[in-house]
Scaffold this motif. Structure first.
Motif, PDB file in Angstrom:
ATOM      1  N   ARG A 135       0.832  -1.209   0.000  1.00  0.00           N
ATOM      2  CA  ARG A 135       0.000   0.000   0.000  1.00  0.00           C
ATOM      3  C   ARG A 135       0.863   1.254   0.000  1.00  0.00           C
ATOM      4  N   VAL A 136       2.007   1.183   0.661  1.00  0.00           N
ATOM      5  CA  VAL A 136       2.903   2.334   0.694  1.00  0.00           C
ATOM      6  C   VAL A 136       3.452   2.637  -0.697  1.00  0.00           C
ATOM      7  N   LEU A 137       3.592   1.589  -1.518  1.00  0.00           N
ATOM      8  CA  LEU A 137       4.183   1.763  -2.843  1.00  0.00           C
ATOM      9  C   LEU A 137       3.336   2.627  -3.766  1.00  0.00           C
ATOM     10  N   ARG A 138       2.076   2.871  -3.410  1.00  0.00           N
ATOM     11  CA  ARG A 138       1.221   3.647  -4.307  1.00  0.00           C
ATOM     12  C   ARG A 138       1.721   5.084  -4.476  1.00  0.00           C
ATOM     13  N   VAL A 139       2.587   5.558  -3.568  1.00  0.00           N
ATOM     14  CA  VAL A 139       3.144   6.900  -3.727  1.00  0.00           C
ATOM     15  C   VAL A 139       4.016   6.992  -4.979  1.00  0.00           C
ATOM     16  N   LEU A 140       4.545   5.842  -5.425  1.00  0.00           N
ATOM     17  CA  LEU A 140       5.400   5.841  -6.618  1.00  0.00           C
ATOM     18  C   LEU A 140       4.624   6.173  -7.890  1.00  0.00           C
ATOM     19  N   ARG A 141       3.301   6.107  -7.840  1.00  0.00           N
ATOM     20  CA  ARG A 141       2.502   6.450  -9.008  1.00  0.00           C
ATOM     21  C   ARG A 141       2.719   7.896  -9.448  1.00  0.00           C
ATOM     22  N   PHE A 142       3.165   8.754  -8.534  1.00  0.00           N
ATOM     23  CA  PHE A 142       3.356  10.161  -8.881  1.00  0.00           C
ATOM     24  C   PHE A 142       4.436  10.339  -9.943  1.00  0.00           C
ATOM     25  N   LEU A 168      10.369  15.533  -5.592  1.00  0.00           N
ATOM     26  CA  LEU A 168       9.507  14.349  -5.509  1.00  0.00           C
ATOM     27  C   LEU A 168      10.294  13.141  -5.026  1.00  0.00           C
ATOM     28  N   SER A 169      11.529  12.985  -5.497  1.00  0.00           N
ATOM     29  CA  SER A 169      12.351  11.857  -5.076  1.00  0.00           C
ATOM     30  C   SER A 169      12.626  11.902  -3.573  1.00  0.00           C
ATOM     31  N   VAL A 170      12.890  13.095  -3.052  1.00  0.00           N
ATOM     32  CA  VAL A 170      13.129  13.239  -1.610  1.00  0.00           C
ATOM     33  C   VAL A 170      11.868  12.901  -0.821  1.00  0.00           C
ATOM     34  N   LEU A 171      10.721  13.420  -1.263  1.00  0.00           N
ATOM     35  CA  LEU A 171       9.468  13.159  -0.562  1.00  0.00           C
ATOM     36  C   LEU A 171       9.091  11.679  -0.628  1.00  0.00           C
TER      37      LEU A 171
END
Length: 285
Positions: A135-142, A168-171
């Motif tokens: 579920r955490v991986l969904r941030v990679l969709r950005f 974005l990479s840092v966040l």
């Protein structure tokens, strides 16, 4: 038209394909037509909500709020499932699209939601931590939204886009580390009660402030911390230096020195800056 009045060039005409598959592919990638912009902005906003739900559900919430968040998650995951299927349908190479890193992340982002719906409860209890990680991986969709210069419909410069990708990479590094640390520590660490605690720990640890009020108590939590620090040491400087090189090379001209082979010189250079050989450049008169 009166004499001397400037002639306006016609606006760019966007050619819309006629075949159904090509039309689907066009609108999923397009940033210029009205429908393309609506789809792009809509998916970005839904992804923001999708990520926010992961964070919100780590807090103590009333039962009705939890039910509402779950209903929103199922609805958004269903939209992303339709998007995933349409991307495969419209792709020129479906195998290539299915193995594309962006598409793989899209699938991993929605798997936990449908796993909770479809799989038996006994399986979910045994694999709860694994589902939390997914579920955490969904941030990679950005990253899909910053994949090319058409981000924000081409309204920002290339340098601003590079800076946006670095931010974005840092966040993303912070968010992934916080999510993994929360998953590893929430049951054993009294100092980690929600995502905010894990995110706070991540920021103060990676920034080397290290107040010491929250410490990892599990072996997995320690390894997550080590990995995040190494990631920050390696990834952020590497990506930052790459951006600086691209900025520095933006004003260079593509001229190769005949002696040493160095490519990329200043516009007004007459000699190679590496070996001093004479180079010739064509200048516009």
């Amino acid at each position: 038209m009166s004499q001397g009045e400037p002639v306006q060039s016609p606006p760019d005409v966007v050619e819309v394909p006629e075949s159904r598959r090509a039309l689907v592919r066009f609108y999923l990638l397009d940033h210029r037509t009205r429908l393309g912009k609506v789809i792009d902005v809509g998916l970005m906003l839904l992804n923001l909500v999708f990520v926010a739900i992961v964070v919100a559900e780590t807090y103590d919430l009333p039962a009705w709020t939890g039910e509402a968040l779950w209903a929103m998650e199922v609805a958004i995951a269903s939209v992303f499932l339709v998007e995933y299927v349409l991307r495969l349908y419209g792709a020129e190479s479906r195998v290539g699209e299915a193995t594309n890193p962006y598409t793989v992340v899209d699938l991993l982002a929605i798997l936990p939601t449908f796993a909770i719906i479809l799989l038996p409860e006994s399986f979910l209890v045994l694999n709860l931590g694994f589902l939390r990680v997914l579920r955490v991986l969904r941030v990679l969709r950005f990253y899909r939204f910053t994949r090319d210069a058409e981000f924000f419909f081409g309204t920002i410069s290339d340098n601003a886009l590079r800076a946006t990708k670095l931010l974005l990479s840092v966040l993303v590094l912070f968010f992934l580390t916080a999510g993994l640390f929360y998953t590893a520590e929430v049951r054993a660490n009294p100092g980690v009660g929600n995502f905010g605690d894990a995110f706070y720990y991540t920021v103060v640890t990676i920034s080397t402030v290290g107040f010491g009020d929250i410490l990892p108590v599990t072996q997995l939590g320690r390894w997550v911390t080590i990995a995040s620090i190494l990631g920050a040491i390696i990834v952020v400087p590497w990506y930052g230096s790459k951006i600086v090189r691209e900025w520095a090379g933006a004003d260079k001209v593509d001229v190769t020195c005949p002696e040493c082979g160095l490519t990329g010189h200043d516009p007004d250079a007459s000699h190679c800056k590496a070996c001093g050989a004479v180079i010739y450049q064509e200048h516009e008169g």
